[in-house]
Enzyme design. Sequence first.
Site, PDB file in Angstrom:
ATOM      1  N   SER A 280       0.846  -1.195   0.000  1.00  0.00           N
ATOM      2  CA  SER A 280       0.000   0.000   0.000  1.00  0.00           C
ATOM      3  C   SER A 280       0.879   1.242   0.000  1.00  0.00           C
ATOM      4  O   SER A 280       2.055   1.186   0.359  1.00  0.00           O
ATOM      5  CB  SER A 280      -0.900   0.017   1.239  1.00  0.00           C
ATOM      6  OG  SER A 280      -0.164   0.423   2.394  1.00  0.00           O
ATOM      7  N   ASP A 281       0.307   2.364  -0.400  1.00  0.00           N
ATOM      8  CA  ASP A 281       1.003   3.620  -0.144  1.00  0.00           C
ATOM      9  C   ASP A 281       0.811   3.966   1.328  1.00  0.00           C
ATOM     10  O   ASP A 281       0.080   3.290   2.062  1.00  0.00           O
ATOM     11  CB  ASP A 281       0.489   4.730  -1.059  1.00  0.00           C
ATOM     12  CG  ASP A 281       1.548   5.790  -1.326  1.00  0.00           C
ATOM     13  OD1 ASP A 281       2.459   5.954  -0.495  1.00  0.00           O
ATOM     14  OD2 ASP A 281       1.471   6.458  -2.369  1.00  0.00           O
ATOM     15  N   TRP A 282       1.460   5.018   1.777  1.00  0.00           N
ATOM     16  CA  TRP A 282       1.513   5.376   3.199  1.00  0.00           C
ATOM     17  C   TRP A 282       0.089   5.482   3.780  1.00  0.00           C
ATOM     18  O   TRP A 282      -0.678   6.385   3.440  1.00  0.00           O
ATOM     19  CB  TRP A 282       2.246   6.700   3.353  1.00  0.00           C
ATOM     20  CG  TRP A 282       2.536   7.109   4.753  1.00  0.00           C
ATOM     21  CD1 TRP A 282       1.636   7.600   5.661  1.00  0.00           C
ATOM     22  CD2 TRP A 282       3.806   7.092   5.414  1.00  0.00           C
ATOM     23  NE1 TRP A 282       2.264   7.877   6.846  1.00  0.00           N
ATOM     24  CE2 TRP A 282       3.603   7.585   6.723  1.00  0.00           C
ATOM     25  CE3 TRP A 282       5.092   6.713   5.035  1.00  0.00           C
ATOM     26  CZ2 TRP A 282       4.647   7.711   7.650  1.00  0.00           C
ATOM     27  CZ3 TRP A 282       6.121   6.842   5.955  1.00  0.00           C
ATOM     28  CH2 TRP A 282       5.902   7.328   7.238  1.00  0.00           C
TER      29      TRP A 282
END
Length: 748
Positions: A280-282
Amino acid sequence: MKSPHFFIYFFLLLFLFSIKSISAQENELENKIEKVLSKMTLREKIGQMNQINGRNLSDQLYEQIRSGEVGSMLNVGSPELVNQLQKIAREESKTGIPLVIARDVIHGFKTMFPIPLGQAASFDPDIVEIGAKIAAKEASERGIRWTFAPMMDISRDARWGRIAESFGEDTYLTQMMAVAMIKGFQGKDLSKPSSIAASAKHFIAYGAVEGGRDYNTTNITERQLRNIYLPPFEKAIREANCATLMTSFNANDGIPASGNDYLLKNVLREEWGFDGVVVSDWASIKEMIQIGFCEDNKDAARKGVLAGVDIEMVSSCYLENIEALISEGKLQQKVIDDAVRNILRLKFRLGLFTNPYTDLNKKTSSYSESHLQAAKQAAEESFVLLKNKNNILPISNKVKTIAIIGPMADAAHDQMGTWSFDGEKEMTQTPLQALRKQYGKEVKFIYEQGIAYSRDTSTARFSKAITLAKQADMVLVFVGEEAILSGEAHSLAQINLKGAQSELIAALSKTGKPVVTLVMAGRPLTIAKEIDQSDAVLYLWHPGTMGGPAIADILFGKSVPSGKLPVTFPKYVGQIPVYYNHDKIGRPATKKETLLQEIPLEAKQSSLGTSSYYLDAGFDALFDFGYGLSYTTFEYSNLVLSTVTLSESEDLTVTVDLKNTGRYQGTEVVQLYTADIFGSTARPIKELKDFKRISLKPGETQKVRFILPISKLAFWDINNKKVVEAGQFNLMVGGNSQEVLIKEFKVL
């Protein structure tokens, strides 16, 4: 003498042996994965899916690693600390599974190369690959084995700050640059200590956020995804074997990327055969709650896992909720096992089970001479000459005194650009420094900032700048954006020069001295007025560590500009989105239409020319995709196609004569475009299909040859099937997307 059949059989046997050898290696790898997996508890498996930010270390975190609750970390401060953490994971935890240490290494680690948008302007995949290889070497020496790059979002809105991190608006150019960067990061053998895993990001359509506002929503149809946004990712997976992929923040058509099982499973895994890691992104797993797609952390964990996101970056929904979801029957353990298999596969491929530690005694390669020279070459190739009135560049030996003005002339920090976490301004060579050092014996340089920084609105120092300009034979004015004005979370509603920079250029233009404007920025800017007030304009992007020496050599003609625009420059922000390869429309604009000031008073209501244009902006962009001047000139002629009728299984050979008609040796980026005259859906007015960098001496002519497989004309049709449709096509070759030679051909 051996018969021809002998050699055929020999190479066939070699091929079969290599296939068998690869298969045996893959089986061995999978056996290793299953052996480790079989010894893991559920909690330890979930731990592998948990990525922690290493900025805030604590005894609790050390204990989490020891108990197997952390699988990867980002932003770990030093190689010594990396080794300490790896020792805990490898030697003190029950599983002995090493960590993967990650970092945002975007356009260099210590030696900063131009921002990716600048690298795209080079139209040179080789220099992009070299830059990524150098970044991987420098980063891996610090214990970093995973980067979250390249960003291959198609970016058509200069208001979006992350356009700086992109390769621009074109699908083909983006996929070529992305593949080159992945190959540079990963090398031929991912297990080598000098390689790092790349991450194809952001999946998908993040560059199309509404209004250019970061993290915003998108509404891209599947056909548009297939034709425009997905191809670079497919190329990254199938051709470059990209080790990991990152989901984007945005929801498309109401579905967050981190919860989109169709794209992550059906397309990525099943269609493309991806067996790497999806991260995932942040905190994008947790942010699905804010989007309104998930009820709470538990629901976000469930939907993220089921969609196929293997690793959750920093937000801990997985670690806190997966056990409960399994006990409640809302998740099956097989889904967790499959995610962990992907993670273990990455760690084995990186060689971390064999050698997780960083050699602290190895001499660093950061800022080595070869690295600096490569960064300088990349910067030189990225610069785009937008204007050169009366050929005032390169600077002639008649110029004895030069006034250097502007906030970006000696801005070492800002010159590095966005995503320069590890670059050091002390090692950055600015234009002011380089000009004095390299050419100070022949030319007198006098310097005054005029304004202190790009957003400075004070005009108090203008008088001093103007006084210096009047003493000089030429004025170099360095303007643009500070690094912080572009990049993630730095979108702008207006993309003009900030502060008093425009006023400074206007004041300098009134001195009567030749004014060369040099722009350092992370995006296209609306600078039509400033271009009119300048005699020459060089667009420098944010050029990195060696920007200064590169600029100095370009200005004095030791190097010749060859960059081309990877993105269309609008005249006004209201034209956005503006890009060269838009779909055909029923009423395209012509230059015969009525403009705002041409409308008579009390005119009767009418549709004027009844075509698609702005009354107040006209018909054209400020500069078109692929545009870029040189100190020399090039002439295209004799465009020849090998045939005018062919099938989709054939290749079309294209030749064109390119002549250097000027006085300098130079490099031209020869661009090949095609246009589908009609199709089952509306088709783009043209599409880039190939390009070559060709260097010629003055007066030299070269026959440039392209091989165009007709299969490259395939697109996703009205039935959402990828096909080459029969019909008429235009083929175009030229030095930019608008000035081209044209020939027709037909696909049967």
